[in-house]
Design a protein around this motif. Structure first.
Motif, short mmCIF file in Angstrom:
data_model
loop_
_atom_site.label_atom_id
_atom_site.label_comp_id
_atom_site.label_asym_id
_atom_site.label_seq_id
_atom_site.Cartn_x
_atom_site.Cartn_y
_atom_site.Cartn_z
N ARG A 749 108.94 97.39 -66.72
CA ARG A 749 109.37 96.66 -65.64
C ARG A 749 110.51 96.81 -65.39
N ALA A 750 110.79 97.14 -63.78
CA ALA A 750 111.95 97.59 -63.42
C ALA A 750 113.03 96.45 -63.09
N SER A 751 114.36 96.70 -63.30
CA SER A 751 115.38 95.77 -63.07
C SER A 751 115.69 95.58 -61.81
N ALA A 752 116.08 94.41 -61.32
CA ALA A 752 116.59 94.07 -59.90
C ALA A 752 117.85 95.06 -59.64
N GLN A 753 118.34 95.62 -60.21
CA GLN A 753 119.47 96.69 -59.83
C GLN A 753 119.05 97.56 -58.90
N PRO A 754 119.57 97.87 -57.81
CA PRO A 754 120.73 97.54 -57.22
C PRO A 754 120.73 96.60 -56.28
N ASN A 755 119.66 95.49 -56.19
CA ASN A 755 119.51 94.68 -55.27
C ASN A 755 120.58 93.60 -55.49
N ALA A 756 120.67 92.73 -54.14
CA ALA A 756 121.56 91.70 -54.07
C ALA A 756 121.42 90.71 -55.26
N GLY A 757 122.35 89.99 -55.51
CA GLY A 757 122.09 89.19 -56.59
C GLY A 757 122.42 89.64 -58.12
N PHE A 758 122.69 90.79 -58.05
CA PHE A 758 123.22 91.81 -59.38
C PHE A 758 124.72 92.27 -59.16
N PRO A 759 125.47 91.37 -59.36
CA PRO A 759 126.85 91.89 -59.14
C PRO A 759 127.32 93.07 -60.08
N TYR A 760 127.87 94.00 -59.52
CA TYR A 760 128.19 95.27 -60.32
C TYR A 760 129.46 94.82 -60.95
N CYS A 761 130.46 94.26 -60.40
CA CYS A 761 131.86 94.18 -60.88
C CYS A 761 131.77 92.62 -61.78
N ARG A 762 132.12 92.57 -62.98
CA ARG A 762 132.29 91.34 -63.64
C ARG A 762 133.54 91.32 -64.48
N LEU A 763 134.19 89.88 -64.31
CA LEU A 763 135.44 89.65 -65.02
C LEU A 763 135.05 89.63 -66.60
N PHE A 764 136.09 90.21 -67.45
CA PHE A 764 135.82 90.43 -68.72
C PHE A 764 137.28 90.61 -69.56
N ASN A 765 137.32 90.55 -70.74
CA ASN A 765 138.47 90.80 -71.51
C ASN A 765 138.40 92.12 -72.24
N PRO A 766 139.10 93.11 -71.47
CA PRO A 766 138.93 94.63 -72.09
C PRO A 766 139.13 94.68 -73.49
N GLY A 767 137.89 95.59 -74.02
CA GLY A 767 137.95 95.74 -75.40
C GLY A 767 137.26 94.59 -76.41
N ASP A 768 137.00 93.44 -75.63
CA ASP A 768 136.27 92.57 -76.34
C ASP A 768 134.91 92.63 -76.05
N ASP A 769 133.95 91.92 -77.08
CA ASP A 769 132.46 91.97 -76.83
C ASP A 769 132.41 90.93 -75.80
N ALA A 770 131.36 90.92 -74.79
CA ALA A 770 131.27 90.16 -73.84
C ALA A 770 129.84 89.68 -73.77
N VAL A 771 129.53 88.51 -73.45
CA VAL A 771 128.18 87.90 -73.01
C VAL A 771 128.11 87.48 -71.55
N PHE A 772 127.27 88.39 -70.85
CA PHE A 772 127.11 88.10 -69.43
C PHE A 772 125.75 87.69 -69.13
#
Length: 1016
Positions: A749-772
């Motif tokens: 099953r294909a991902s929605a990327q690169p369609n609208a609603g899939f933000p490329y850039c996301r805020l995070f703490n560099p070097g830390d594990d992240a939950v998006f």
């Protein structure tokens, strides 16, 4: 002075501590007032009074013999014990001036009567202090040759260096970026939190004191990893005063800025470099000129004696600049900046226990820039293209109440409202009004932006590709851009025996109307591809939104007199940051971020002549409101690249005959709204830093004081954005199908990327594990995806270590202050902004957008100035003449070499971030040949700089209040390079750019400023 003369020693120490102006440490009593503290016999009555305002307060000394009178407006006070033993003392912002009537710890040992005569200098050696603070009064500032602006005065303090010219006139404090400071006027936050790269400006003549906090500040201050600048305005008294002055810097006495020349040795080589550009003239500044004139008038006095006071000032500044610009530029300009500013300060002593004050000021600035066409390669002035109209600044209103509710309990409350305009529009010569409304579907009208960055040799053959009608060569902010702040805070101080407890609450709501669009709606960028063929890149970038940042904080702190000569400080601050997108929805919220503060102050000899102090603290920084403009709100970023064009329009510079190929979308900016829950890691922490300071300060004689402190700052967490969506898809179990170009899961099953609603850039703490949270399939269902920290980027690192030596000398007719700082600033991120490429997107720089961008980026940072020497002072030759001087000697910042990353993904592929990597080609073919790693800061350093400023003032005896002064800045006309272009290769060809290492800024050339003033 010997050890067997303790009484004399104490008296001399007292006089010194009240007359010295030492750039050192001072306790944060409050951000608008000061205090008087000391020792007397239990049951004594202590009265402090200010004859200029009629302010009087009387308290009774506690059983322990210590007394403290808090929340005193700055000024000169008389202190009496039981109606006798009058002492004179100056009170400055944030300091506790010491007055002892008996020896500390001995209620029976009365000190001889000492009348302390202050000299107008500030910053006593406060043995209750754990902060690092410099305070300069208006009288001191007037005596030294220094530019009359907030930043220039802040740069006199130890540990501050001038920031990159790309961000304007801003300072870096203790290795932090210029976007990490906070600015206050009379307790109101005037920081422009849109990007934290600006602040409201009180008319400088109205400043009574400027306090510069460079470290260790108490829990009542937050939202800063750098420093705090706290200004107190002048106020009225019972005596009527009025006056006026004019400052004038004529263009005839301002030296020309040095010309710049192309400096890249790699731009000399084989084809396509037919002509060597090394040493060729880049920018001819011989016709440039500037002038600056500002006039002010003021008046102050009592509307009701001892009760109601007013201070009012009106000023008008006019600045002009004639800029002929780059030799290859198609334009030059003339600019006029007008700033009609005003300030009103009202004070009402309702009773002896209740004070009320109003501060209102305006700094609205209008800039008109006329832009003319220029024959490329020749400095001339042809037809007028049009005029750019910009506004900046606005009005601020602050109300404050102070209540002395008991002898030991004081309460203050403040409310302020501020507005800051950032609008701009253009008027073309044909009458076309060019502006941006903020609508993504209606970009700015007018002529497009055209950039020709092809090698000079190619341009000499084909001619320059340029617009004959574009004015800005950049983006327009929406015409109604503005920021609004509403702040409320309440602060309390309670003396409980040996404990001085302070606590309070601070609410700060900030709203921004923001957005930009490229002039003419699009940008055309011409370059040469790897086959030596001309190509054009077309971009469309539109943003427009209304963002909010809601912040509040609680704090509590205790200064505990463990013994008569040892103070322990403990404090805590709990910050909440709530960032909201253009639809009012929260996309980042951090609750009750804890910032502990610890410190001590040891009065070694018990007489305020030798002090050892230290502190440790944690400081948090919120996201600016501009983060939401692209990261969390609807935005549009389109791009297409082609070599298939038949020519260039000679008027607009747009390519002709190009095919109507579809645009690609950059960074997932499709022009549609982003889901507020998907643009930031769910476990996001604030940007915060730990700081440690240890120091001492010693009175060496009755005229000289010396101090030293060590400081270490360690960035523990940063917030930035990451734009590599493949990290999320990899972690969610998707694989890339090269045949279809899709990302598919295990079931195909294909991902929605690169369609609208899939933000490329996301805020995070560099070097830390992240939950998006991610809408993987475009069906509206959000799936939590855990991404390992090392898949996104390494940990953000920034450390600052320094040793500061500071001194102060004060004699009858001569004062001298200064400091020497040895410092290192090292890491893989500067912080909020990125000086080495001039990126002002605070909090969302490109540092961590892709993991590849972080390779070899650990090293010495742009604000690393290893050696800094500052010395300034003034000598009163006689009653009529005085001479001032200001010296700055500083080592240069490190230089980088940025190039392309190739191969990337496939052989011959070039990373889409272009010339942003710490690597440069070692052959004239740039990225074609062998590639050399160029770790951060290893491509040399800029030269040392030295500045010598002097002034001469004349106050004729035949007319009291009249004064003439001449300031000469940069007497030796030293114009060393202070920044250079650090991008070495073209994108995407990898060909060397002839502009690499070209100077981007110099020391300001020699200039002269005249002043005439009459005050009565």
């Amino acid at each position: 002075m010997t050890k067997n003369q303790p009484s004399l020693q104490r008296k001399c120490a007292l006089a010194l501590s009240l007359s010295f102006a030492l750039a050192t440490v001072a306790q944060a009593q409050t951000n608008t007032a000061g205090a008087i503290s000391g020792h007397a016999a239990s049951g004594d009555t202590i009265t402090v009074s200010n004859p200029a305002t009629g302010f009087t307060r009387t308290i009774t000394v506690d059983s322990d013999g210590a007394f403290r009178v808090s929340q005193l407006p700055i000024g000169r006070y008389t202190v009496t014990r039981n109606g006798d033993n009058a002492r004179q003392v100056n009170v400055s912002v944030g300091t506790a001036s010491a007055v002892d009537f008996v020896a500390p710890g001995n209620s029976a040992a009365a000190l001889d009567t000492v009348t302390v005569v202050g000299s107008g200098a500030v910053n006593p050696i406060d043995v209750s202090s754990v902060e690092s603070t410099t305070i300069l009064t208006s009288e001191q500032i007037a005596k030294i040759p220094v530019a009359r602006d907030t930043t220039s005065v802040a740069l006199l303090a130890p540990g501050t260096v001038r920031g990159d010219a790309a961000f304007g006139n801003l300072a870096s404090f203790g290795g932090s970026s210029v976007a990490e400071n906070q600015y206050y006027v009379n307790g109101f936050n005037i920081t422009n939190s849109f990007r934290s790269l600006n602040f409201s400006n009180v008319p400088f003549e109205a400043i009574a004191e400027q306090q510069i906090k460079t470290g260790g500040y108490g829990a009542e201050f937050g939202r800063s990893l750098g420093g705090v600048v706290n200004q107190i305005t002048k106020r009225g008294t019972n005596d009527f005063h009025a006056g006026g002055n004019v400052f004038w810097s004529p263009k005839a006495l301002t030296e020309d800025t040095k010309n710049t020349y192309l400096s890249n040795p790699l731009a000399c080589g084989p084809a396509p470099f037919v002509v060597c550009t090394m040493g060729q003239l880049r920018q001819d500044n011989s016709k440039d000129s500037t002038y600056n004139v500002v006039g002010s008038v003021w008046a102050s006095g009592a509307l009701i004696e001892d009760k109601v006071f007013a201070y009012g000032l009106v000023s008008y500044r006019r600045q002009g600049a004639d800029a002929w610009g780059i030799v290859q530029s198609p334009t030059n300009s003339t600019q006029v900046v007008e700033t009609p500013a005003w300030l009103l300060k009202m004070d009402w002593n309702i009773t002896e226990q209740h004070l009320f004050e109003l501060t209102a000021f305006s700094d609205k600035q209008k800039t008109e820039t006329d832009v003319y066409s220029n024959t490329i390669g020749i400095l001339n002035r042809l037809n007028k293209r049009g005029t750019s109209y910009q506004t900046q600044g606005g009005t601020n209103y602050v109300l404050k109440y102070t209540g002395y509710l008991t002898d030991s309990f004081t309460l203050s409350a403040l409310y302020g409202h501020g507005e800051f305009s950032r609008g701009q529009h253009l008027l073309y010569a044909d009458g076309t009004d060019v502006r941006y409304s903020g609508s993504l579907n209606a970009p700015a009208n007018g002529c497009p932006v055209v950039l020709d960055i092809r090698p000079l040799s190619r341009r000499q053959v084909t001619g320059e590709y340029a617009s004959q009608c574009n004015i800005t060569a950049g983006a327009l902010p929406r015409a109604d851009s503005k920021d609004t702040r509403d702040q409320f805070r309440v602060d309390a101080e309670w003396q409980l025996g040996d404990h001085l407890v302070r606590f309070g609450y601070d609410q700060d709501d900030y709203t921004s109307i923001a957005g930009t669009s490229i002039e003419g709606g699009r940008q055309f960028r011409y370059s040469v591809n790897r086959s030596g063929v001309d190509q054009v890149r077309e971009r469309v970038i539109n943003q427009g939104t209304k963002n909010e940042v809601k912040q509040h904080a609680l704090y509590v702190q205790d200064s505990w007199n463990v013994t008569d000569n040892f103070v322990a400080y403990i404090g805590g601050r709990w910050d909440t940051f709530d960032n909201r997108d253009g639809f009012g929805k929260t996309f980042v919220k951090i609750d009750n971020q804890f910032g502990p503060r610890l410190g001590f102050s040891w009065d070694v000899d018990g007489d305020s002549t030798f002090k050892v102090f230290g502190n440790a603290g944690r400081y948090a920084l919120p996201l600016t409101s501009d983060v939401a403009t692209r990261a969390a709100s609807a935005s549009l970023f389109q791009q297409r690249l082609t070599t298939a064009f038949t020519g260039v329009d000679p008027f607009t510079g747009a390519p002709l005959g190009r095919p109507n190929t579809p645009f690609s979308y950059i960074n997932g900016e499709f022009g549609s709204a982003k889901n507020n829950r998907t643009v930031a890691a769910q476990d996001l922490k604030p940007m915060y830093q730990d700081e440690y300071i240890l120091g001492l300060q010693k009175t060496l004689s009755e005229h000289f004081t010396l101090g030293v402190r060590g400081i270490y700052r360690d960035l523990k967490a940063a917030i930035d954005d990451n734009c590599d969506y493949t990290a999320i898809l990899d972690s969610a179990g998707f694989t890339f199908n090269p045949t279809t170009g899709d990302w598919v899961d295990g079931a195909g099953r294909a991902s929605a990327q690169p369609n609208a609603g899939f933000p490329y850039c996301r805020l995070f703490n560099p070097g830390d594990d992240a939950v998006f949270l991610t809408d993987l399939y475009g069906d509206g269902n959000l799936t939590p995806v855990n991404v390992a920290g090392d898949r996104l980027s390494p940990k953000a690192k920034r450390t600052y270590s320094a040793v500061e030596f500071f001194f102060d000398g004060n004699w009858d007719k001569f004062f001298l202050q200064g400091s020497y700082t040895y410092a290192k600033s090292k890491g893989n991120t500067e912080g909020g902004v990125k000086s080495d490429i001039g990126q002002a997107n605070t909090g969302i720089t490109q540092d961590f957008d892709y993991r590849e961008l972080t390779v070899d980026t650990y090293g010495y940072l742009p604000n690393d100035r290893r050696h800094t020497l500052k010395v300034f002072g003034n000598f009163e030759v006689n009653d009529e003449w005085s001479i001032g001087a200001n010296v700055l000697v500083q080592s240069g910042r490190p230089v980088n070499c940025f190039g392309i990353l190739t191969p990337w993904l496939v052989p011959g592929g070039v990373h889409p971030y272009g010339s942003s990597f710490a690597r440069c080609g070692t052959t004239p073919a740039g990225g074609f040949g062998p590639v050399a790693r160029r770790p951060r800061g290893t491509s040399g350093r800029l030269p040392w700089t030295n500045d010598l400023d002097i002034n001469v003032a004349y106050r004729p005896a035949w007319m009291h209040g009249l004064q003439f002064k001449v300031d000469v800045f940069n007497v030796l006309n030293s114009q060393k390079v202070t920044s250079v272009n650090e991008i070495a290769e073209d994108n995407p060809s990898g060909l060397p750019l002839d502009t690499y290492l070209t100077p981007a800024s110099f020391q300001a050339p020699r200039s002269v400023r005249f002043m005439v003033q009459y005050d009565f």
